[in-house]
Scaffold this motif. Structure first.
Motif, mmCIF file in Angstrom:
data_model
loop_
_atom_site.group_PDB
_atom_site.id
_atom_site.type_symbol
_atom_site.label_atom_id
_atom_site.label_comp_id
_atom_site.label_asym_id
_atom_site.label_seq_id
_atom_site.Cartn_x
_atom_site.Cartn_y
_atom_site.Cartn_z
ATOM 1 N N PRO A 129 0.822 -1.220 0.000
ATOM 2 C CA PRO A 129 0.000 0.000 0.000
ATOM 3 C C PRO A 129 0.854 1.268 0.000
ATOM 4 O O PRO A 129 0.804 2.060 0.939
ATOM 5 N N VAL A 130 1.660 1.429 -1.041
ATOM 6 C CA VAL A 130 2.601 2.563 -1.059
ATOM 7 C C VAL A 130 2.353 3.517 -2.232
ATOM 8 O O VAL A 130 3.160 4.404 -2.488
ATOM 9 N N SER A 131 1.247 3.347 -2.939
ATOM 10 C CA SER A 131 0.879 4.264 -4.027
ATOM 11 C C SER A 131 1.939 4.362 -5.111
ATOM 12 O O SER A 131 2.144 5.449 -5.674
ATOM 13 N N ALA A 132 2.618 3.277 -5.388
ATOM 14 C CA ALA A 132 3.595 3.312 -6.487
ATOM 15 C C ALA A 132 2.863 3.114 -7.811
ATOM 16 O O ALA A 132 1.912 2.333 -7.869
ATOM 17 N N PRO A 133 3.288 3.811 -8.870
ATOM 18 C CA PRO A 133 2.642 3.591 -10.171
ATOM 19 C C PRO A 133 2.894 2.160 -10.655
ATOM 20 O O PRO A 133 3.925 1.563 -10.331
ATOM 21 N N LYS A 134 1.946 1.631 -11.407
ATOM 22 C CA LYS A 134 2.132 0.274 -11.950
ATOM 23 C C LYS A 134 3.227 0.293 -13.023
ATOM 24 O O LYS A 134 3.299 1.219 -13.827
ATOM 25 N N ALA A 135 4.061 -0.732 -12.990
ATOM 26 C CA ALA A 135 5.091 -0.864 -14.036
ATOM 27 C C ALA A 135 4.484 -1.619 -15.205
ATOM 28 O O ALA A 135 3.913 -2.702 -15.010
ATOM 29 N N GLU A 150 3.220 7.294 6.610
ATOM 30 C CA GLU A 150 2.601 5.967 6.487
ATOM 31 C C GLU A 150 3.207 5.198 5.307
ATOM 32 O O GLU A 150 3.535 4.007 5.434
ATOM 33 N N ILE A 151 3.368 5.884 4.182
ATOM 34 C CA ILE A 151 3.944 5.204 3.002
ATOM 35 C C ILE A 151 5.387 4.783 3.304
ATOM 36 O O ILE A 151 5.802 3.665 2.969
ATOM 37 N N LEU A 152 6.112 5.670 3.963
ATOM 38 C CA LEU A 152 7.504 5.322 4.302
ATOM 39 C C LEU A 152 7.546 4.075 5.192
ATOM 40 O O LEU A 152 8.368 3.169 4.983
ATOM 41 N N ARG A 159 -4.634 14.157 -0.896
ATOM 42 C CA ARG A 159 -4.375 12.706 -0.917
ATOM 43 C C ARG A 159 -3.156 12.438 -1.791
ATOM 44 O O ARG A 159 -3.067 12.974 -2.911
ATOM 45 N N ILE A 160 -2.218 11.672 -1.274
ATOM 46 C CA ILE A 160 -1.051 11.297 -2.103
ATOM 47 C C ILE A 160 -1.508 10.226 -3.086
ATOM 48 O O ILE A 160 -1.973 9.153 -2.680
ATOM 49 N N THR A 161 -1.386 10.543 -4.365
ATOM 50 C CA THR A 161 -1.860 9.606 -5.390
ATOM 51 C C THR A 161 -0.732 8.713 -5.916
ATOM 52 O O THR A 161 -1.014 7.640 -6.456
ATOM 53 N N ALA A 162 0.481 9.149 -5.782
ATOM 54 C CA ALA A 162 1.599 8.310 -6.261
ATOM 55 C C ALA A 162 2.905 8.712 -5.592
ATOM 56 O O ALA A 162 3.159 9.904 -5.376
ATOM 57 N N MET A 163 3.694 7.718 -5.239
ATOM 58 C CA MET A 163 5.065 7.958 -4.788
ATOM 59 C C MET A 163 5.973 7.586 -5.965
ATOM 60 O O MET A 163 5.896 6.474 -6.479
ATOM 61 N N LEU A 164 6.797 8.553 -6.353
ATOM 62 C CA LEU A 164 7.555 8.406 -7.605
ATOM 63 C C LEU A 164 9.053 8.245 -7.331
ATOM 64 O O LEU A 164 9.502 8.227 -6.195
ATOM 65 N N ASP A 165 9.797 8.192 -8.438
ATOM 66 C CA ASP A 165 11.267 8.251 -8.419
ATOM 67 C C ASP A 165 11.904 7.197 -7.518
ATOM 68 O O ASP A 165 12.563 7.514 -6.528
#
Lengths: 336, 168
Positions: A85-91, A139-141, A225-231
Motif C-alpha cells: 500500500p505505497v501508491s507506487a505507479p504500476k510498471a 505511512e507510506i515510508l 491525498r497522495i496519489t503516487a510515490m515516484l522516483d
C-alpha cells in the motif's frame, strides 16, 4: 519517438492490433531521467483497450549515472510495490537495453495528481493540505520499510550484512561517484567523506530504502491525498534510517519543517508508532550528512555532463549553484 | 568599441525574455528557456568578475598551503609521507607563484585551483590523525587555517551564485 514507441508496444502486446500512440509530450522536470507522457490504445480480441502512460528514459547524460540506477532495478521495484500500500505507479513495460527506444527505458502508469514545485511543501502552501499529506507521507515510508523484500523478490539488489556494511556501501557508492564523475575538487566534500568513513553507524536492520524520499517525489490531488510515490531509481536495500535522514535534511526543510510537511519530532513519533521501531538519532544524523554529500555529488555529476556537452538539459548547468548551500550545511554539521 | 560584451549579453537576455520565452508553448521548452534565462542573468552579472573570483581563490590557496609547509616542515620529520607531500606542495606552489605573474584566462586559473585544492585535501587527510606528539599544536593550527580558508571560499561561492541561484 512516436513510431519507436508504437513498434515497441506492438512487440510487447503480441495479440494487439491497431496500436496507436497519442498525446506524446516530453514533460518538464526529470533532470535525472527523460519523462514523456502519452496514451496508448489497441485492440485485442475485438476489444478496445488503452492505457495512460509515462515513459522514463535514460538521457544521454544526467544527474545520475545509469549504472547506479538501472531501469531494470527500478522496474522490478515498481512491480514489487504493486502488492504494497505505497501508491507506487504500476510498471507496464521495460526496454532494458534500449533496443527499441534508443536508451534504457521503462513505461509506467500515469497517475493523476500534481507534485510540489520544489523538493519541499511550500511554506505558504495550504495548511489543510499539509495536514493531510504529512501522516500519509510517513505511512507510506513505514510501509516501504516494512516490506518483506525477500518475499517480494528484491534480494537481487544485494542486502548488506549486519554491522556497518549498509552505511559503508552508501559512502563508497557516492564517494566513487564524486571521485569519478565530478570535474572539481571540493575540500569540504573531501572532509565530509573522511568524516563519514570514520563514523559509520552499525545496524542489523535491513529494509527496502526508497533513496529519494521527500516532497517533490509524490503526486497529490486537490484534497491532499497522495496519489503516487515516484522516483524509485535510487531504491536499494539498506538502513531504514537513511530515508529519515534524507527527509530531515535542512536543504529541503521548508519553514523549518521536514520536507515542508511536519516538525522532525512529529515525523519521528509517527514513524515509531507505525513501525514499532525506535528512531536512532545518531544514525539519522549520519545519513543527514551523507544526504548533503550525496545531493552535492549528484549536482556536481550533472554539472560535469553539461560542461562536457553530453546533455542539452540546461538545468544541469544550474544545479551546481545549489552546492554551496549544501556545503554550508555540511560545515555546520561537521563543525569545521 | 560598442557594443561590448556586457551590451551584447544584456541585449540577448532582453530579447530572450521578451520575445522568445513568451512565444513558447511546449512545456519542456518553456522549462529549458527558464533555466537559460537564469544562466543569462548570472552571466550578465558575473562575466567581468570571473577573473578576480578565481584569482582570489588562487591567492588564498597558495597562502594556506605555504603556511602549512612552513609550519609542518620540522614537525613532519617522523612522517615521511607528510614530508614528501609537503615537498610536492612546495614545488606546486612555487610553480603557481611564477605563473601568477603571467596573464591567464579565468578557466586556466580555475584549473590550477583544482590542483591546489587537491593538495589541500590530501594534506588534511594526511595530518588529521596528527604528525607526532612534537607537532600536535602546529598540526592543529594548520588544520584550523585550512578550514578557515575553506569557509572563506564557501562564503565567496555563496555570494557568487546568489545571482541566478537555482532553488530546486
Amino acid at each position: 519517438m512516436e513510431e519507436r514507441l508504437r513498434t515497441f508496444l506492438q512487440s510487447q502486446i503480441p495479440g494487439a492490433t491497431e496500436v496507436a500512440i497519442s498525446g506524446l509530450q516530453r514533460r518538464p522536470g526529470g533532470a535525472s531521467r527523460e519523462s514523456w507522457a502519452f496514451d496508448v490504445s489497441w485492440k485485442e480480441d475485438g476489444k478496445a483497450l488503452g492505457r495512460q502512460c509515462i515513459l522514463r528514459r535514460d538521457p544521454p547524460a544526467s544527474l545520475l549515472n545509469s549504472d547506479k540506477t538501472e531501469r531494470s532495478f527500478e522496474f522490478r521495484v515498481l512491480e514489487a510495490m504493486e502488492s504494497r500500500p505505497v501508491s507506487a505507479p504500476k510498471a507496464y513495460w521495460l526496454d532494458e537495453k534500449g533496443k527499441w527506444l534508443e536508451r534504457p527505458s521503462l513505461i509506467m502508469e500515469r497517475v493523476e495528481g500534481q507534485p510540489t514545485p520544489l523538493p519541499t511543501y511550500p511554506s505558504n502552501g495550504d495548511p489543510v493540505i499539509r495536514q493531510r499529506l504529512a501522516p500519509r507521507f510517513v505511512e507510506i515510508l513505514a510501509h516501504i520499510h516494512q516490506s518483506d523484500w525477500n518475499a517480494l523478490g528484491l534480494s537481487f539488489m544485494g542486502a548488506p550484512k549486519p554491522g556497518t556494511a549498509a552505511a559503508q556501501q552508501q559512502v563508497a557508492l557516492w564517494e566513487g561517484a564524486y571521485r569519478n564523475d565530478c570535474l572539481d575538487c571540493v575540500p569540504i566534500l573531501d572532509a565530509a567523506f573522511r568524516w563519514l568513513r570514520r563514523n559509520l553507524p552499525a545496524t542489523d536492520q535491513v529494509a527496502l530504502v526508497h533513496g529519494d524520499y521527500r516532497s517533490g517525489n509524490y503526486l497529490y490531488d486537490g484534497t491532499g491525498r497522495i496519489t503516487a510515490m515516484l522516483d524509485w531509481e535510487l531504491a536499494h536495500l539498506g538502513d531504514p534510517m537513511e530515508d529519515l535522514g534524507w527527509a530531515c535534511m535542512k536543504f529541503w526543510s521548508g519553514g523549518g519543517l521536514a520536507v515542508g510537511l511536519m516538525p522532525r519530532d512529529e515525523l519521528y513519533r509517527r514513524y515509531e508508532e507505525l513501525t514499532g521501531t525506535s528512531v536512532d538519532h545518531r544514525r539519522v544524523s549520519f545519513y543527514e550528512v551523507l544526504g548533503n554529500v550525496k545531493m552535492a555529488t549528484i549536482a556536481l555529476t550533472g554539472v560535469k555532463s553539461f560542461c562536457e556537452g553530453k546533455t542539452t538539459h540546461t538545468m544541469l548547468a544550474m544545479v551546481g549553484f545549489m552546492v554551496p548551500r549544501l556545503l554550508a550545511d555540511l560545515v555546520s554539521q561537521l563543525d569545521l | 568599441m560598442r557594443p561590448h560584451i556586457g551590451d551584447l549579453l544584456r541585449g540577448v537576455k532582453r530579447t530572450f525574455g521578451e520575445v522568445i520565452v513568451p512565444s513558447l508553448t511546449d512545456p519542456f521548452a518553456v522549462e529549458q528557456a527558464t533555466f537559460m534565462a537564469l544562466v543569462l542573468e548570472h552571466i550578465v552579472a558575473r562575466w567581468d568578475q570571473a577573473e578576480e573570483f578565481h584569482r582570489v581563490e588562487n591567492t588564498e590557496l597558495r597562502q594556506a598551503l605555504s603556511e602549512a609547509v612552513e609550519r609542518l616542515r620540522s614537525a613532519s620529520q617522523e612522517r615521511p609521507d607528510v614530508r614528501s607531500l609537503l615537498e610536492a606542495i612546495s614545488r606546486r606552489v612555487d610553480e603557481e607563484d611564477a605563473a601568477g605573474h603571467l596573464p591567464r584566462t579565468p578557466e586556466t586559473v580555475a584549473q590550477a585551483n583544482v590542483a591546489l585544492k587537491e593538495y589541500l585535501s590530501k594534506l588534511l587527510e594526511c595530518i588529521e590523525d596528527g604528525t607526532g606528539a612534537d607537532g600536535a599544536s602546529e598540526t592543529r593550527r594548520v588544520v584550523h587555517a585550512c578550514h578557515a580558508y575553506m569557509k572563506r571560499q564557501l562564503e565567496r561561492e555563496r555570494e557568487w551564485v546568489r545571482i541566478g541561484e537555482f532553488n530546486w
